[in-house]
Every structure is written in structure tokens, then in C-alpha cells.
Design a protein around this motif. Structure first.
Motif, mmCIF file in Angstrom:
data_model
loop_
_atom_site.group_PDB
_atom_site.id
_atom_site.type_symbol
_atom_site.label_atom_id
_atom_site.label_comp_id
_atom_site.label_asym_id
_atom_site.label_seq_id
_atom_site.Cartn_x
_atom_site.Cartn_y
_atom_site.Cartn_z
ATOM 1 N N ILE A 72 -18.830 17.096 -2.424
ATOM 2 C CA ILE A 72 -17.626 17.374 -2.292
ATOM 3 C C ILE A 72 -17.404 17.618 -0.994
ATOM 4 C CG2 ILE A 72 -15.829 19.128 -2.875
ATOM 5 C CD1 ILE A 72 -17.384 19.570 -5.653
ATOM 6 N N LEU A 99 -10.725 14.729 -6.655
ATOM 7 C CA LEU A 99 -11.393 16.169 -5.928
ATOM 8 C C LEU A 99 -11.144 17.135 -7.062
ATOM 9 C CD1 LEU A 99 -12.792 16.408 -3.274
ATOM 10 C CD2 LEU A 99 -10.705 17.057 -2.387
ATOM 11 N N PHE A 110 -13.742 17.111 -9.119
ATOM 12 C CA PHE A 110 -15.072 17.512 -8.891
ATOM 13 C C PHE A 110 -15.147 19.002 -8.889
ATOM 14 C CE2 PHE A 110 -15.136 13.305 -6.626
ATOM 15 C CZ PHE A 110 -15.642 12.802 -7.435
ATOM 16 N N TYR A 158 -13.569 7.010 -7.011
ATOM 17 C CA TYR A 158 -14.770 7.574 -8.027
ATOM 18 C C TYR A 158 -14.415 7.399 -9.296
ATOM 19 C CZ TYR A 158 -16.547 9.246 -3.588
ATOM 20 O OH TYR A 158 -17.010 9.327 -2.047
ATOM 21 N N GLU A 189 -16.915 14.423 0.695
ATOM 22 C CA GLU A 189 -15.694 13.434 0.266
ATOM 23 C C GLU A 189 -14.378 14.112 1.027
ATOM 24 O OE1 GLU A 189 -15.040 11.083 -1.085
ATOM 25 O OE2 GLU A 189 -13.084 11.222 -1.887
ATOM 26 N N VAL A 190 -14.343 15.490 1.305
ATOM 27 C CA VAL A 190 -13.345 16.220 2.028
ATOM 28 C C VAL A 190 -13.227 15.908 3.213
ATOM 29 C CG1 VAL A 190 -12.610 18.548 2.500
ATOM 30 C CG2 VAL A 190 -13.318 18.188 0.150
ATOM 31 N N ARG A 246 -18.031 21.581 -10.460
ATOM 32 C CA ARG A 246 -18.678 22.546 -9.827
ATOM 33 C C ARG A 246 -18.648 23.883 -10.436
ATOM 34 N NH1 ARG A 246 -17.844 24.025 -3.365
ATOM 35 N NH2 ARG A 246 -16.190 25.462 -4.497
ATOM 36 N N ARG A 273 -14.003 13.027 4.292
ATOM 37 C CA ARG A 273 -13.623 11.678 4.419
ATOM 38 C C ARG A 273 -12.345 11.511 4.422
ATOM 39 N NH1 ARG A 273 -12.818 7.111 0.890
ATOM 40 N NH2 ARG A 273 -12.739 8.477 -1.070
ATOM 41 N N LEU A 274 -11.785 12.501 3.391
ATOM 42 C CA LEU A 274 -10.492 12.477 3.131
ATOM 43 C C LEU A 274 -9.513 13.067 4.293
ATOM 44 C CD1 LEU A 274 -9.995 13.441 -0.568
ATOM 45 C CD2 LEU A 274 -9.487 11.346 0.426
#
Lengths: 120, 145
Positions: free
Chosen positions: B134, A95, A98, A15, B137-138, A102, B140-141
């Protein structure tokens, strides 16, 4: 400030956020794949869907295909997919980043709610 | 066109340099004084702004605007606009820029046509959207691991 990450650090699935210049005024946005930096929208998250070597020897050696992965409020029309030459002004988002975003949203929503006299 | 003196004379106004001949859609009067009357068009009225923002309100720009998209701004000042297409223009100060740097951003003289009002519901919706993103994405990881 020009952000130039190593293109080798950017891979399909990653990303990124674009931090470059503003799009040209009055330029129409397109739903089509384009090879134009001016159509990249700042502050939205793209995902790299394709990465290829172009054969050029300059900064544009790499060509990235980017799709819009996350657009927080989506108020306007913008290109849904962009082909971008090089890695200039792209910042990789982890991550953890992100999670930070948030937290900023949370804090701001709390602040606005308090200003409105509401408990968040 | 003959230019010899006495053969053909330019209208008085043109001779004196006061007005252009035949321009602007006006007409010469039939009187002996040959005065020029111009149908002075009334200035076009300024359009009424569709949305008028109040100081303190939260707004965001659309993608094609000059100011930073996806940054939530607060209206800092409203002033009468000198432009032909809006009543007011606004000074903005960045209130939330979650995906940018933390430098305070100010924008002055912003045209309201590029702005959209943001409510706490919009913010909550964006927060929810980010949460889902998020989580995906988590997942997916975790799937990759």
C-alpha cells in the motif's frame, strides 16, 4: 456470479482480482506467459501491464497482460504473468479496497492473538 | 480353439464360471483336483499423513487445490479418510477471506496434501507485506499527481 467490468475502465497500472472459476485440477502451473483463464489464481492481486485490442468483436476484444502484484502468503506455485482475453471476472481494486483488506487482516490477527491468550 | 464337446474341456473353475482362466497371476495346482490358487496380494498400507491437523487450527490451501486459495480456513472437523492416499480428511470453515466476499465458505472432505498450516507469524508477515504494498502504491500515486 460473473463479474464483467467495462474493459474501458481497466487500464495499464490498475490492480485487479480474479473472481472466476477454479483452475483445472492437476493442471501444471507455468512461469510462462499463457493465454489461459484456468491459470489465473483467485484471491491474489494482479496489475495490468499491457492492454491491447485484438480485433475480435466479442467479449475477448481486449487482451490484458497481468502480473502478480500482491500475493498475501504465497504458499504455492502459480503463473507469474498471465495474458487474459476480455475483462470477465476481473474486479478492479482501489486504494480504499486495499485499506479494507488491511483492516480485515488487523482484526483477524487481533482475534487469533486473543484466542491464544496474547494481547495484540 | 476347438469347441466340439469332448475334444477339449475347459478347466473346472472356468466351466463353472467361478474364476477367469490365467488371470491375476495365480497358478493351477499340480494335484488331480486342479484347484486354483491365487497369490492374494496383501492390500497396500495407507501412507501416514505427513502433517496431521487438529480441530481449530488455521490452514490455507495451495494454489492448485480445489478449495479457494489465499483464504484462511479453520479446521472444523477431522474424519478418517476413505481415500487411498491419506489417513484423514478435513472439514474446513473460512476464517479470513480479505479479498473475497463475506459469504461463509465451508469445504468438506479436503485432502491434507493441499493444506498448509498458518501461524500468527504468517498472518503478521502477510499484513506487513500488504502494508508495504500500500505504501508503494501511495508513493506511486503521489508521484503521478
Amino acid at each position: 456470479m460473473t463479474w464483467v467490468p467495462d474493459p474501458l475502465d481497466l487500464n495499464v497500472g490498475d490492480y485487479v482480482i480474479y473472481f472466476g472459476k477454479a483452475p483445472m485440477k492437476d493442471q501444471p502451473y507455468s512461469q510462462q506467459t499463457i493465454e489461459n483463464e484456468d491459470l489465473l489464481t483467485r484471491r491474489i492481486i494482479y496489475q495490468i501491464t499491457d492492454k491491447a485490442e485484438t480485433g475480435a468483436t466479442s467479449m475477448s476484444k481486449w487482451r490484458f497482460k497481468l502480473r502478480v502484484a500482491f500475493d498475501p502468503l504465497d504458499p504455492g506455485e502459480h503463473a507469474k504473468e498471465v495474458t487474459y482475453m476480455g475483462s470477465r471476472n476481473l474486479k478492479k481494486m482501489s486504494l480504499l479496497a486495499f485499506g479494507m483488506v488491511r483492516m480485515q487482516y488487523d482484526a483477524f490477527i487481533r482475534q487469533v492473538a486473543q484466542e491464544m491468550g496474547q494481547d495484540a | 480353439m476347438k469347441t466340439m464337446a469332448g475334444k477339449r474341456s475347459a478347466p473346472k473353475a472356468a466351466r463353472t464360471g467361478n474364476r477367469a482362466i490365467g488371470g491375476g497371476g495365480g497358478m493351477w495346482s499340480q494335484s488331480n483336483t486342479k484347484s486354483w490358487s491365487s497369490p492374494a496380494a496383501p492390500p497396500a498400507p495407507k501412507p501416514v499423513d505427513k502433517v496431521v491437523f487438529e480441530v481449530g487450527e488455521l490452514v490455507m490451501s495451495d494454489a492448485a487445490s480445489d478449495i479457494m486459495p489465499r483464504v484462511v480456513y479453520r479446521i472444523a472437523k477431522r474424519v478418517k479418510s476413505h481415500s487411498w492416499n491419506s489417513q484423514y480428511e478435513y472439514d474446513l470453515v473460512a476464517a479470513l477471506d480479505p479479498m473475497g466476499n463475506d459469504k461463509p465458505q465451508r469445504e468438506t472432505g479436503v485432502n491434507p496434501s493441499t493444506l498448509r498450516r498458518i501461524t500468527i507469524v504468517d498472518l503478521g508477515s502477510a499484513r506487513l507485506k500488504l502494508d508495504n504494498f500500500i505504501k508503494e502504491e501511495v508513493k506511486r500515486l503521489q508521484g503521478e499527481a
